[in-house]
Scaffold this active site. Structure first.
Site, PDB file in Angstrom:
ATOM      1  N   TYR A 149       7.833  -8.407  -7.130  1.00  0.00           N
ATOM      2  CA  TYR A 149       7.431  -7.094  -6.635  1.00  0.00           C
ATOM      3  C   TYR A 149       7.207  -6.102  -7.791  1.00  0.00           C
ATOM      4  O   TYR A 149       6.205  -5.386  -7.823  1.00  0.00           O
ATOM      5  CB  TYR A 149       8.559  -6.619  -5.711  1.00  0.00           C
ATOM      6  CG  TYR A 149       8.306  -5.351  -4.943  1.00  0.00           C
ATOM      7  CD1 TYR A 149       7.734  -5.393  -3.677  1.00  0.00           C
ATOM      8  CD2 TYR A 149       8.678  -4.119  -5.468  1.00  0.00           C
ATOM      9  CE1 TYR A 149       7.521  -4.230  -2.964  1.00  0.00           C
ATOM     10  CE2 TYR A 149       8.474  -2.945  -4.757  1.00  0.00           C
ATOM     11  CZ  TYR A 149       7.900  -3.006  -3.508  1.00  0.00           C
ATOM     12  OH  TYR A 149       7.699  -1.860  -2.805  1.00  0.00           O
ATOM     13  N   ASP A 159       9.872   1.245   5.122  1.00  0.00           N
ATOM     14  CA  ASP A 159      10.957   0.615   5.885  1.00  0.00           C
ATOM     15  C   ASP A 159      11.875   1.656   6.511  1.00  0.00           C
ATOM     16  O   ASP A 159      12.250   1.566   7.679  1.00  0.00           O
ATOM     17  CB  ASP A 159      11.789  -0.295   4.971  1.00  0.00           C
ATOM     18  CG  ASP A 159      10.954  -1.383   4.328  1.00  0.00           C
ATOM     19  OD1 ASP A 159       9.751  -1.488   4.651  1.00  0.00           O
ATOM     20  OD2 ASP A 159      11.510  -2.129   3.498  1.00  0.00           O
ATOM     21  N   SER A 182      16.575  -5.479   6.690  1.00  0.00           N
ATOM     22  CA  SER A 182      17.979  -5.214   7.028  1.00  0.00           C
ATOM     23  C   SER A 182      18.513  -4.109   6.125  1.00  0.00           C
ATOM     24  O   SER A 182      19.372  -3.318   6.533  1.00  0.00           O
ATOM     25  CB  SER A 182      18.824  -6.483   6.878  1.00  0.00           C
ATOM     26  OG  SER A 182      18.929  -6.887   5.532  1.00  0.00           O
ATOM     27  N   SER A 202      15.153 -11.380   4.618  1.00  0.00           N
ATOM     28  CA  SER A 202      14.002 -12.145   5.118  1.00  0.00           C
ATOM     29  C   SER A 202      12.744 -11.304   5.254  1.00  0.00           C
ATOM     30  O   SER A 202      11.778 -11.728   5.873  1.00  0.00           O
ATOM     31  CB  SER A 202      14.335 -12.755   6.476  1.00  0.00           C
ATOM     32  OG  SER A 202      15.416 -13.633   6.354  1.00  0.00           O
ATOM     33  N   GLY A 203      12.776 -10.083   4.731  1.00  0.00           N
ATOM     34  CA  GLY A 203      11.578  -9.247   4.804  1.00  0.00           C
ATOM     35  C   GLY A 203      11.487  -8.437   6.088  1.00  0.00           C
ATOM     36  O   GLY A 203      10.442  -7.865   6.386  1.00  0.00           O
ATOM     37  N   LEU A 204      12.560  -8.372   6.868  1.00  0.00           N
ATOM     38  CA  LEU A 204      12.542  -7.560   8.091  1.00  0.00           C
ATOM     39  C   LEU A 204      13.358  -6.290   7.909  1.00  0.00           C
ATOM     40  O   LEU A 204      13.661  -5.578   8.842  1.00  0.00           O
ATOM     41  CB  LEU A 204      13.040  -8.383   9.285  1.00  0.00           C
ATOM     42  CG  LEU A 204      12.224  -9.657   9.548  1.00  0.00           C
ATOM     43  CD1 LEU A 204      12.792 -10.422  10.729  1.00  0.00           C
ATOM     44  CD2 LEU A 204      10.750  -9.330   9.782  1.00  0.00           C
ATOM     45  N   THR A 206       0.829  -1.204   0.000  1.00  0.00           N
ATOM     46  CA  THR A 206       0.000   0.000   0.000  1.00  0.00           C
ATOM     47  C   THR A 206       0.868   1.262   0.000  1.00  0.00           C
ATOM     48  O   THR A 206       0.377   2.332  -0.338  1.00  0.00           O
ATOM     49  CB  THR A 206      -0.906   0.039   1.254  1.00  0.00           C
ATOM     50  OG1 THR A 206      -0.102  -0.336   2.374  1.00  0.00           O
ATOM     51  CG2 THR A 206      -2.072  -0.911   1.121  1.00  0.00           C
TER      52      THR A 206
HETATM   53  P1  ADP Z   1      15.757  -7.232   3.640  1.00  0.00           P
HETATM   54  O1  ADP Z   1      15.771  -5.747   3.603  1.00  0.00           O
HETATM   55  O2  ADP Z   1      14.383  -7.794   3.705  1.00  0.00           O
HETATM   56  O3  ADP Z   1      16.626  -7.821   4.714  1.00  0.00           O
HETATM   57  P2  ADP Z   1      17.024  -6.864   1.093  1.00  0.00           P
HETATM   58  O4  ADP Z   1      17.330  -7.794  -0.009  1.00  0.00           O
HETATM   59  O5  ADP Z   1      16.235  -5.654   0.812  1.00  0.00           O
HETATM   60  O6  ADP Z   1      16.352  -7.740   2.246  1.00  0.00           O
HETATM   61  O7  ADP Z   1      18.384  -6.365   1.744  1.00  0.00           O
HETATM   62  C1  ADP Z   1      19.376  -7.293   2.133  1.00  0.00           C
HETATM   63  C2  ADP Z   1      20.739  -6.785   1.709  1.00  0.00           C
HETATM   64  O8  ADP Z   1      21.113  -5.621   2.489  1.00  0.00           O
HETATM   65  C3  ADP Z   1      21.856  -7.772   1.968  1.00  0.00           C
HETATM   66  O9  ADP Z   1      21.931  -8.747   0.966  1.00  0.00           O
HETATM   67  C4  ADP Z   1      23.059  -6.847   1.988  1.00  0.00           C
HETATM   68  O10 ADP Z   1      23.441  -6.500   0.670  1.00  0.00           O
HETATM   69  C5  ADP Z   1      22.519  -5.601   2.667  1.00  0.00           C
HETATM   70  N1  ADP Z   1      22.811  -5.691   4.118  1.00  0.00           N
HETATM   71  C6  ADP Z   1      21.953  -5.919   5.120  1.00  0.00           C
HETATM   72  N2  ADP Z   1      22.582  -5.964   6.315  1.00  0.00           N
HETATM   73  C7  ADP Z   1      23.890  -5.754   6.058  1.00  0.00           C
HETATM   74  C8  ADP Z   1      25.079  -5.686   6.868  1.00  0.00           C
HETATM   75  N3  ADP Z   1      25.034  -5.835   8.197  1.00  0.00           N
HETATM   76  N4  ADP Z   1      26.262  -5.454   6.238  1.00  0.00           N
HETATM   77  C9  ADP Z   1      26.303  -5.274   4.903  1.00  0.00           C
HETATM   78  N5  ADP Z   1      25.244  -5.334   4.097  1.00  0.00           N
HETATM   79  C10 ADP Z   1      24.041  -5.571   4.650  1.00  0.00           C
HETATM   80 MG    MG Z   2      14.952  -4.517   2.031  1.00  0.00          MG
END
Ligand code: ADP
Ligand code: MG
Length: 401
Positions: A235, A186, A141, A137-139, A50
């Site tokens: 997506y 996010d 990162s 994992s969709g959280l 949304t």
């Molecule tokens: P999500 O946001 O759901 O976790 P994404 O595919 O959007 O999945 O983002 C994940 C990517 O973000 C990782 O593959 C990496 O490239 C980057 N990332 C996340 N955490 C770290 C970290 N601690 N150090 C370096 N890169 C990171």
């Molecule tokens: Mg992401």
């Protein structure tokens, strides 16, 4: 064939951080005291796909985060180390990369790129990253890395953008540099989350309302451990279908710029002019906006039963109309239904795998996590990770002590 009981014993239940070791890690590597910033990941309670329709979402920041340590350098280099990847990358501050490399360093360098584009002079620095948000994992990162990096670099250059500006800047890093077409949710919740609260965000004007999550409720996040890339079902395809539906409605009511402006009555009237899939996607988004606002109201008045009902309805809509679920996520949601303490369960995040969010009575949360993990492992044959979380505060600077 693995027996059910041995799988149950293996189910990983995480409910504690590793203590941050970032400071000593940074000092050992870079021989300089870092300023340390923390930016949380998030879980979306309701409101899926949304955000880019200028609608409503209701995420909470979680107690998993990325930490970024920063210190200045005098050699004009930008050196970024990720403890998660065990890898160091070196850039020249005077000749910043203009395009992505499809490497993790795109996320922090995307932020640097956007800040430079805003006219900031970027000096050399050392940046160390460590996070316990599960990657991919969709959280979110990715947003947590962006926001932690943005705070760190802004502190170094003496900039201090207000929260919504910082969130937009990080979103642009992901859209324009990384090349992922995410909405604003996010980054916004990572910046603006509040402990023990969910945040109802209006993605049109970024106004928001905080809704307290009662003490007796835990956020139990169940990672299916799968991420499908469905041919023609990702997506980006969904976004195109949504834009398609929006165009049809706008032909009749030009004031509809986004599905946020449309009603279910509009869809009843003109939906037949759309491709069937576009109509289904639009029905999900229009109804999801209604559910998300209703869910915030329910949470505000402490009506957990109504919130749970709306989450169940949202999952059905996401799975059947938006077709963004998968066997594993549907199974994870189904298997939760008769477990003691469940308030509501649904697939959270961009779809096609990732995590489910379960609102669970706190007193039942550990038993719920163990039972759900065991059931899922027995049925799907994959041992899931289950995270018993609570809503955490938004990003900020950590004490250096
Ligand atoms: P999500 O946001 O759901 O976790 P994404 O595919 O959007 O999945 O983002 C994940 C990517 O973000 C990782 O593959 C990496 O490239 C980057 N990332 C996340 N955490 C770290 C970290 N601690 N150090 C370096 N890169 C990171
Ligand atoms: Mg992401």
């Amino acid at each position: 064939m693995v027996s059910k009981s041995s799988l149950e014993a293996e189910v990983a239940i995480r409910n504690m951080h590793n203590p941050p070791v970032l400071r000593s890690l940074h000092i050992d590597r870079f021989h300089a005291e870092p300023a340390i910033f923390r930016a949380p990941g998030r879980v979306n309670l309701i409101g899926e796909h949304t955000d880019y329709a200028e609608g409503f979402v209701m995420p909470a920041a979680i107690n998993f985060a990325t930490l970024a340590g920063i210190s200045p350098r005098t050699d004009g280099k930008i050196v970024i180390y990720s403890e998660n990847f065990g890898e160091e990358m070196v850039f020249d501050a005077a000749a910043l990369p203009r395009i992505r490399t499809r490497h993790w360093s795109d996320y922090p360098m995307g932020v640097v790129h956007v800040l430079a584009g805003e006219g900031h002079a970027i000096p050399g620095f050392s940046l160390s990253l460590w996070g316990d948000v599960p990657l991919g994992s969709g959280l979110s990162s990715s947003a947590s890395v962006e926001v932690a990096t943005a705070l760190a670099v802004e502190s170094l250059i003496g900039a201090n953008d207000p929260g919504p500006v910082l969130a937009r800047l990080c979103q642009r890093a992901e859209n324009e540099f990384v090349g992922a077409s995410c909405g604003i949710m996010d980054q916004f919740i990572s910046v603006n989350g509040k402990e023990d609260h969910a945040l109802l965000l209006d993605c049109r004007d970024l106004s928001f309302r905080l809704a307290p999550i009662p003490d007796h409720v835990a956020l139990v996040i169940a990672n299916t451990m799968v991420k499908h890339s469905v041919a023609g079902g990702d997506y980006t395809t969904r976004r195109a279908e949504v834009e398609d539906a929006t165009r049809v409605l706008a032909r009749h009511r030009p004031e509809i710029r986004f599905l946020r402006d449309a009603t279910l009555a509009d869809l009843d009237q003109w939906g037949h002019e759309m491709a069937p899939k576009s109509r289904m996607r639009a029905r999900h988004i229009i109804s999801e906006n209604l559910r998300t606002v209703a869910a915030a109201d329910a949470l505000m008045r402490g009506d957990m039963a109504e919130l749970g009902r709306l989450m169940a309805e949202a999952h059905r809509s996401y799975s059947q109309d938006f077709e963004a679920s998968c066997v594993e996520a549907d199974t994870m949601v189904d298997l939760a239904q008769d477990l003691p303490g469940l308030i509501g369960a649904r697939l959270t995040g961009g779809g096609f795998g990732g995590c489910t969010i379960n609102l669970v009575e706190q007193k039942d949360a550990d038993a719920f996590a163990a039972a759900l993990g065991g059931r899922y492992a027995a049925q799907i044959g994959i041992v899931p990770e289950i995270y018993v979380c609570h809503a955490a505060g938004g990003a900020g600077r950590l004490d250096q002590a």
